[in-house]
Every structure is written in structure tokens, then in C-alpha cells.
Design an enzyme around this catalytic site. Structure first.
Site, PDB file in Angstrom:
ATOM      1  CD1 TRP A 103       6.323 -68.495   4.245  1.00 14.78           C
ATOM      2  CD2 TRP A 103       6.099 -68.348   2.016  1.00 14.78           C
ATOM      3  NE1 TRP A 103       4.992 -68.611   3.936  1.00 14.78           N
ATOM      4  CE2 TRP A 103       4.816 -68.520   2.591  1.00 14.78           C
ATOM      5  CE3 TRP A 103       6.196 -68.242   0.631  1.00 14.78           C
ATOM      6  CZ2 TRP A 103       3.652 -68.586   1.825  1.00 14.78           C
ATOM      7  CZ3 TRP A 103       5.046 -68.309  -0.138  1.00 14.78           C
ATOM      8  CH2 TRP A 103       3.792 -68.476   0.461  1.00 14.78           C
ATOM      9  CG  ASP A 173       9.882 -62.977   2.879  1.00 10.77           C
ATOM     10  OD1 ASP A 173       9.095 -62.079   3.228  1.00 10.77           O
ATOM     11  OD2 ASP A 173       9.514 -64.061   2.379  1.00 10.77           O
ATOM     12  CE  LYS A 197       2.088 -63.076   5.028  1.00 16.14           C
ATOM     13  NZ  LYS A 197       1.090 -64.124   4.879  1.00 16.14           N
TER      14      LYS A 197
HETATM   15  C1  LIG Z   1       7.182 -65.072   4.841  1.00 20.52           C
HETATM   16  C2  LIG Z   1       6.402 -65.033   3.563  1.00 20.52           C
HETATM   17  N1  LIG Z   1       7.041 -64.790   2.410  1.00 20.52           N
HETATM   18  C3  LIG Z   1       6.394 -64.738   1.238  1.00 20.52           C
HETATM   19  C4  LIG Z   1       5.028 -64.939   1.162  1.00 20.52           C
HETATM   20  C5  LIG Z   1       4.349 -64.866  -0.159  1.00 20.52           C
HETATM   21  O1  LIG Z   1       3.707 -63.667  -0.223  1.00 20.52           O
HETATM   22  P1  LIG Z   1       2.798 -63.216  -1.443  1.00 20.52           P
HETATM   23  O2  LIG Z   1       1.569 -64.057  -1.385  1.00 20.52           O
HETATM   24  O3  LIG Z   1       2.573 -61.774  -1.147  1.00 20.52           O
HETATM   25  O4  LIG Z   1       3.570 -63.430  -2.692  1.00 20.52           O
HETATM   26  C6  LIG Z   1       4.310 -65.167   2.333  1.00 20.52           C
HETATM   27  C7  LIG Z   1       2.852 -65.371   2.271  1.00 20.52           C
HETATM   28  O5  LIG Z   1       2.204 -65.844   3.149  1.00 20.52           O
HETATM   29  C8  LIG Z   1       5.027 -65.230   3.556  1.00 20.52           C
HETATM   30  O6  LIG Z   1       4.367 -65.473   4.701  1.00 20.52           O
END
Ligand SMILES: Cc1ncc(COP(=O)(O)O)c(C=O)c1O
Length: 361
Positions: A103, A173, A197
Site C-alpha cells: 500500500w 495510512d 476494516k
Molecule cells: C493499508 C491500506 N491502505 C489503503 C487501502 C486502500 O483502501 P481503499 O480501498 O479504501 O481505497 C487499503 C485497502 O485494503 C489498505 O489496507
């Protein structure tokens, strides 16, 4: 009553049963309102109270200081990969990204579209199995900000304490570990997290931003992409995800009744340790992350072969243990055990692991 299975999904993920029950009970008509929460105006007094409860809940649980705004946006954490640099990375500046998993890499990719983004450390070489030590960080003291991903959902690697970044704003994040344990919010400039989550359903993204950072935002951004639009309008510039914010408020209420984040953290560590102990008890299972960087939310491990991993996930599903297949980009097995995931589910997984090894080891 329909039987609920153990849902190990990484997100959208399991929600607390009392929250689902309350939402179900009040789905057709909110008490005293006579309409579903999905049918009321986001400008109504009722919704004002709901969004107020959601914000107050987060503020209380996380201990968010008064000089931080709490926003409820849309576009997922993925849109924050873009909004953060658009708002906070000036044309003549640069930002530092610490990469501990997939991510963080995605966040960096979007930042590079906006301006200069440097890799202050990357753990890619080892397959993202650990968090870098402070002495491994090549930080620029003049950086506009430092970006981390406190829990890498795919690899199951988690920061246990914040990196030292001096006066540079730390941006996090926290999508997959927000509300799983207490954090010192005052150490951060901005925290963002998709709700799906640990906070509620998909479609709401929480952004916690320190007030002084708003002054750095350049003029001329598209209205919806400018944090100031949302701080000035209290997340009601356009129609927010009213349902998602309602559930998030209920999740906060549930968490407070459980004893808050300190109690939740204790429970989460106990749950995770049940599975990590089972992994460590045998050489049949191999944990992905280094032991001191292991996530308490996403437990990742391998079996001796991909074929066995496939069989493991399929047979587990047949026994009511769903969502254990690792992310398509890395394979293996991933047990996501967020706040609402019950301890009995971890115990059931451990029994299944022992049984599976006996038959296949
Ligand atoms: C740590 C992390 N960042 C970003 C995201 C992306 O999130 P979204 O699907 O809400 O854009 C996720 C999704 O699983 C994630 O686990």
C-alpha cells in the site's frame, strides 16, 4: 436465524454483531424519526447528531486533540494517496515515503504524479517482512512530510512505534489498524483510513488533519480535493455516505462499551498470539513477517507449497473459516482478525491448522 461464519476477510470485514443488530432493528425507522437513516437528509438535525456522534466517538477513543479536524470523506484511502500530495507537497518541495509494503508503494506512485517524492527507506528487497530501524531511514529534514503505512494489510507488517521525524509532519495510512490500539495522535500531521476494516462499511474515509497544515494548501485545487472544503463545511460540502457514518458512530459506541482502545488492544494481542503461537509451534507453517514486526490485525503465513496453501484455504472455507486466501499479489494465507473478529474464530483456526498439518504434513 442465519448462521454466521468466521469471516477472516481483509476488508470489507467483519462488523460487531451488536452494531449489526442495532442497525437491523432501526433500519426501517430510526426511533423518533419514522424514516430509515438512509432516507433522511444529510442536512437534517437527526443526521447532525449522527455525524456529531461519529466525530465525538473517534475523538474520545483516539484522544484526538482539539487542533485536529476529523473528516468523513469518500474515495477510499486510495484517493488519499492523491489528496495528501496535492494538498501538502509544494512544487518546490519533496516528500519522504517509507515503504513497508504494497500500500505504501501505491501511495508513493500517486505522490510522484504530483511532485518530488523520495524513498526514505524500502523493505522491498526482503519481501516486505519488517519495519526499518531508525538508523536505516534517509530522511530529508526539509521534507514537506514523511509518509508511512502503520499496518501493511497485505504483508502483515506493523509499526510498533512511530519513526522519529523531527519537525516534519508525519502522515499515516492507518486503514487497517486504526482503532486497534491507542496511538499518540499528536505525533502525526495527518492520519487517514478507509472505514471498511475496523470502523464500518466501505465508502467512508476518515481523515484526521492538524489545523496548521491547512495553511500549506495551494489555491486552485479542485473543490472536492481541497481539505479546506471539508473542514469548512464539516464534511457536508456534498452528500456524504450517511449510512457509513451512522454505522461508524455505532462502532465507536460499541468500542467504548468494550472499554476503549486499551482493552481492545489487549484482546487483539491475545487473539493474534493464539495464531502466531500455532505458526511458531511447527516448521510446517512459516510466518511472513519478522516476529517483532508482526501485525496484530493481519496474520500472514506460508505453507510448504502453493498447492497446500490452496487446499488449506478451500478446506477452511468448507469448515466455516472464510477469507483466508492471501492477497493475490503475494499468495500464502492471511487471517485478518480486526476488532470485531471473535476470539473463538482464532481458536477455531488454530484447531484447523493443527488438524490440517496432521493430515498433510
Ligand atoms: C493499508 C491500506 N491502505 C489503503 C487501502 C486502500 O483502501 P481503499 O480501498 O479504501 O481505497 C487499503 C485497502 O485494503 C489498505 O489496507
Amino acid at each position: 436465524m442465519t448462521e454466521r461464519i468466521f469471516n477472516f476477510s481483509a476488508g470489507p470485514a467483519v462488523l460487531p454483531v451488536p452494531v449489526l443488530e442495532e442497525a437491523q432493528r432501526d433500519l426501517l425507522s430510526l426511533p423518533g424519526v419514522g424514516m430509515s437513516v438512509m432516507e433522511i437528509s444529510h442536512r437534517s438535525k437527526t443526521f447532525d447528531e449522527i455525524i456529531g456522534n461519529a466525530e465525538a466517538g473517534l475523538r474520545e477513543l483516539l484522544g484526538i486533540p482539539a487542533n485536529y479536524h476529523v473528516l468523513f470523506l469518500q474515495g477510499g484511502a486510495s484517493l488519499q494517496f492523491s489528496m495528501v500530495p496535492m494538498n501538502l507537497l509544494p512544487p518546490d518541495g519533496s516528500a519522504d515515503y517509507i515503504l513497508t509494503g504494497s500500500w505504501g508503494k501505491k501511495a508513493l506512485k500517486e505522490a510522484k504524479r504530483v511532485g518530488a517524492a523520495n524513498i526514505a527507506a524500502t523493505m522491498a528487497d526482503g519481501g516486505f517482512t519488517r519495519i526499518p530501524g531508525q538508523d536505516e531511514l534517509q530522511l530529508n529534514p526539509k521534507a514537506a512530510y514523511v509518509h508511512i503505512t502503520s499496518n501493511e494489510t497485505i504483508e502483515g507488517v506493523e509499526w510498533k512505534t512511530e519513526p522519529g521525524v523531527g519537525d516534519v509532519p508525519l502522515i499515516n495510512d492507518a486503514s487497517s489498524d486504526i482503532l486497534s490500539h491507542k496511538i499518540p495522535v499528536e505525533k502525526y500531521g495527518l492520519i487517514y483510513a478507509g472505514a471498511q476494516k475496523n470502523m464500518g462499511p466501505s465508502g467512508v474515509t476518515v481523515v484526521i488533519i492538524r489545523d496548521d497544515l491547512l495553511q500549506r494548501i495551494p489555491d486552485g485545487l479542485h473543490t472536492m480535493l481541497d481539505y479546506r472544503t471539508h473542514t469548512e463545511n464539516k464534511s457536508l460540502y456534498n452528500t456524504p455516505n450517511t449510512w457509513g457514518i451512522y454505522i461508524l458512530a455505532l462502532v465507536c459506541k460499541w468500542l467504548k462499551e468494550k472499554g476503549g482502545l486499551a482493552a481492545m488492544e489487549r484482546e487483539n494481542i491475545e487473539k493474534a498470539n493464539l495464531i502466531y503461537d500455532a505458526i511458531d509451534a511447527t516448521s510446517f507453517y512459516r510466518g511472513h513477517a519478522d516476529p517483532d514486526c508482526r501485525s496484530i490485525m493481519n496474520v500472514t503465513f506460508r505453507l510448504p507449497s502453493e498447492e497446500l496453501e490452496k487446499r488449506f484455504a478451500t478446506q477452511a472455507t468448507a469448515q466455516g473459516l472464510d477469507g483466508l486466501k492471501g492477497h493475490r499479489s503475494v499468495g500464502g494465507i492471511r487471517a485478518s482478525i480486526y476488532n470485531a473478529f471473535p476470539r473463538e474464530g482464532c481458536q477455531a483456526l488454530v484447531s484447523f491448522m493443527r488438524d490440517f498439518e496432521r493430515k498433510n504434513g
